[in-house]
Design a protein around this motif. Structure first.
Motif, PDB file in Angstrom:
ATOM      1  N   THR A 103     -25.251  -9.326  23.548  1.00 32.23           N
ATOM      2  CA  THR A 103     -26.307 -10.033  24.288  1.00 32.23           C
ATOM      3  C   THR A 103     -25.705 -11.124  25.169  1.00 32.23           C
ATOM      4  OG1 THR A 103     -26.656 -11.521  22.401  1.00 32.23           O
ATOM      5  CG2 THR A 103     -28.059  -9.582  22.531  1.00 32.23           C
ATOM      6  N   SER A 157     -37.437 -10.018  19.834  1.00 33.06           N
ATOM      7  CA  SER A 157     -36.300  -9.435  19.117  1.00 33.06           C
ATOM      8  C   SER A 157     -36.733  -8.791  17.810  1.00 33.06           C
ATOM      9  CB  SER A 157     -35.247 -10.514  18.824  1.00 33.06           C
ATOM     10  OG  SER A 157     -34.659 -10.978  20.007  1.00 33.06           O
ATOM     11  N   ASN A 176     -33.004  -7.110  19.248  1.00 30.83           N
ATOM     12  CA  ASN A 176     -32.572  -8.116  20.225  1.00 30.83           C
ATOM     13  C   ASN A 176     -31.883  -7.527  21.456  1.00 30.83           C
ATOM     14  OD1 ASN A 176     -30.198  -7.400  18.888  1.00 30.83           O
ATOM     15  ND2 ASN A 176     -29.400  -9.490  18.831  1.00 30.83           N
ATOM     16  N   LEU A 177     -31.270  -6.350  21.339  1.00 26.38           N
ATOM     17  CA  LEU A 177     -30.607  -5.770  22.514  1.00 26.38           C
ATOM     18  C   LEU A 177     -31.616  -5.340  23.580  1.00 26.38           C
ATOM     19  CD1 LEU A 177     -28.045  -5.006  23.933  1.00 26.38           C
ATOM     20  CD2 LEU A 177     -27.934  -2.905  22.584  1.00 26.38           C
ATOM     21  N   VAL A 235     -33.176  -8.598  25.189  1.00 26.98           N
ATOM     22  CA  VAL A 235     -32.442  -9.304  26.231  1.00 26.98           C
ATOM     23  C   VAL A 235     -32.442  -8.501  27.531  1.00 26.98           C
ATOM     24  CG1 VAL A 235     -30.087  -8.421  25.828  1.00 26.98           C
ATOM     25  CG2 VAL A 235     -30.420 -10.785  26.541  1.00 26.98           C
ATOM     26  N   LEU A 280     -30.985 -16.462  25.305  1.00 30.19           N
ATOM     27  CA  LEU A 280     -29.858 -16.122  24.443  1.00 30.19           C
ATOM     28  C   LEU A 280     -30.001 -16.756  23.061  1.00 30.19           C
ATOM     29  CD1 LEU A 280     -27.371 -14.399  24.804  1.00 30.19           C
ATOM     30  CD2 LEU A 280     -26.097 -16.467  25.409  1.00 30.19           C
ATOM     31  N   VAL A 295     -32.664 -14.622  21.210  1.00 28.03           N
ATOM     32  CA  VAL A 295     -32.274 -13.269  20.778  1.00 28.03           C
ATOM     33  C   VAL A 295     -31.097 -13.278  19.811  1.00 28.03           C
ATOM     34  CG1 VAL A 295     -33.170 -12.195  22.885  1.00 28.03           C
ATOM     35  CG2 VAL A 295     -30.754 -12.874  22.778  1.00 28.03           C
ATOM     36  N   ASN A 296     -30.385 -14.417  19.706  1.00 27.00           N
ATOM     37  CA  ASN A 296     -29.273 -14.491  18.760  1.00 27.00           C
ATOM     38  C   ASN A 296     -29.678 -15.099  17.417  1.00 27.00           C
ATOM     39  OD1 ASN A 296     -27.749 -13.427  20.797  1.00 27.00           O
ATOM     40  ND2 ASN A 296     -26.268 -15.087  20.894  1.00 27.00           N
ATOM     41  N   SER A 345     -31.855  -7.245  14.638  1.00 24.95           N
ATOM     42  CA  SER A 345     -30.610  -6.804  15.277  1.00 24.95           C
ATOM     43  C   SER A 345     -30.003  -5.658  14.495  1.00 24.95           C
ATOM     44  CB  SER A 345     -29.602  -7.968  15.368  1.00 24.95           C
ATOM     45  OG  SER A 345     -29.070  -8.277  14.098  1.00 24.95           O
TER      46      SER A 345
END
Length: 413
Positions: free
Chosen positions: A159, A322, A327-328, A331, A350, A353-354, A364
């Motif tokens: 991401t 996410s 999450n991929l 983003v 970021l 999503v992280n 994730s």
């Protein structure tokens, strides 16, 4: 009709990736899904090729970093990390947890979250078994830090690689801007996980700390240091950091082959070509969904501006998305919408999503990979994972956004 077909294709890809029947690679469903959205006209062939071209440098970078991480494992770097963690138990489990946090944060930042999940987590579990202590606090530390400690560098997470280009920042500028969010996330995670697992952490090690000498693979550490320096230099020269990652992998790979620490087959397998194909095909499917209605729908959900309230809102939307679509894809959906707002909005996405994926397994692919890694040592249900996520993720998210906002106020962006 194109929207329904695109959404169905995306749902099938994500469901397959999350369930992994028979451990088949994600590309098994991603390739037909991408072909379907192209054949149906949901996305034109030219637009699909343009999306693949946009993602290709990122995917190449990812391949080099994956190989670099595997080579570090082959030459004993993660074994050394395990010995250092085991030695930390002379001060009790809190010191062990602190050492797991420090090593996991460093591995995630430099070698990516995949290295933490796949290579470090088994070492942590083996250390817990050796010392006869409950593994849960330390295993959860690797799971959470694989996500939240991946904020620091463009190389820490796929991401990040995607957001790096959209933010328009240099490698060093990106790392500097994310340093406060990274430190804040790690500190809050440590405090909250220590509280959440207080009962497990109160158990004294029933075996003596390991006295095995620490043999540091100096050559590997030097190569890693030079590779990091190469990331900064290539960014300043306007080149892709993938060249630095490739150089590091080549140098370490030649040395490992010469000393018989690895084989060509292991190096090729480390690149994980099926996963790289999955990423490219997923990008095509997400682009099809965006072009057929999702872009306009999501645009209304994104707060305007780059003030503190807007950054918190953007990060929250990214975190929620996410845990809905992973999450991929999240983003890939959000970056085109927030890039016109400015780099602060990109970095807020970021953060969302992280850190957001720590809420649920769905957040994730790393979460699901972690679950498969720890399954032999402990049972981790959806409810327990989500309880730990509810305790840590919201406050960690707020702390990281506050860190980003503080950096902007102090130094600008």
């Amino acid at each position: 009709m194109e929207l329904i077909l695109s959404v169905a294709a995306l749902a099938s890809v994500l469901a397959f990736a999350l369930l992994r029947p028979h451990r088949w690679p994600e590309a098994v469903i991603a390739v037909p899904a991408a072909a379907l959205v192209i054949a149906s006209g949901a996305i034109s062939w030219d637009d699909a090729l343009a999306e693949v071209g946009r993602l290709a440098p990122v995917v190449g970078f990812l391949a080099a970093v994956l190989v670099l991480a595997r080579l570090c494992d082959d030459v004993g770097l993660f074994h050394t990390a395990g010995v250092m963690m085991a030695r930390a138990t002379s001060g009790g489990q809190i010191r062990l947890l602190a050492s797991v946090f420090a090593i996991a944060a460093g591995v995630t930042a430099i070698l990516s979250l995949d290295a933490t999940v796949v290579l470090l987590t088994p070492v942590v579990l083996a250390t817990a078994r050796t010392l006869a202590v409950p593994p849960r606090p330390h295993a959860y530390a690797t799971a959470h830090l694989a996500n939240s400690a991946s904020l620091l560098l463009p190389v820490s997470n796929l991401t990040n690689l995607l957001a790096f280009g959209a933010a328009g920042l240099s490698f060093l500028h990106f790392a500097a801007a994310m340093s406060l969010p990274w430190l804040a996330a790690i500190a809050v995670e440590f405090v909250l996980l220590r509280w959440f697992f207080a009962k497990d952490l109160a158990v004294e090690p029933r075996r003596a700390a390991v006295t095995e000498p620490v043999e540091v693979p100096v050559f590997a550490l030097v190569v890693l240091g030079l590779t990091l320096l190469g990331f900064a230099v290539t960014s300043l020269l306007g080149l892709s950091p993938a060249w630095a990652a490739l150089a590091g992998a080549l140098v370490l790979g030649v040395r490992a082959l010469a000393t018989r620490h690895t084989t060509v087959t292991r190096i090729a397998a480390a690149a994980d070509v099926p996963f790289l194909i999955f990423v490219l095909c997923l990008g095509v499917v997400v682009a099809a969904v965006m072009r057929n209605g999702l872009e306009s729908a999501m645009r209304d959900a994104i707060p305007e501006g780059q003030g503190l309230a807007a950054l918190l809102g953007i990060a929250a939307v990214a975190a929620v998305l996410s845990n809905v679509v992973n999450n991929l894809p999240a983003v890939l959906v959000l970056l085109p919408l927030v890039t016109p707002i400015g780099p602060a909005a990109v970095l807020a996405v970021l953060i969302g999503v992280n850190i957001g994926p720590n809420l649920t397994y769905v957040g994730s692919l790393a979460n699901l990979l972690w679950r498969s890694v720890v399954r032999r040592d402990m049972r981790v249900g959806f409810a327990e994972f989500s309880r730990a996520g509810l305790v840590t993720a919201p406050l960690t998210l707020v702390a990281a956004v506050l860190g980003l906002w503080a950096w902007i106020q102090l130094f600008g962006l």
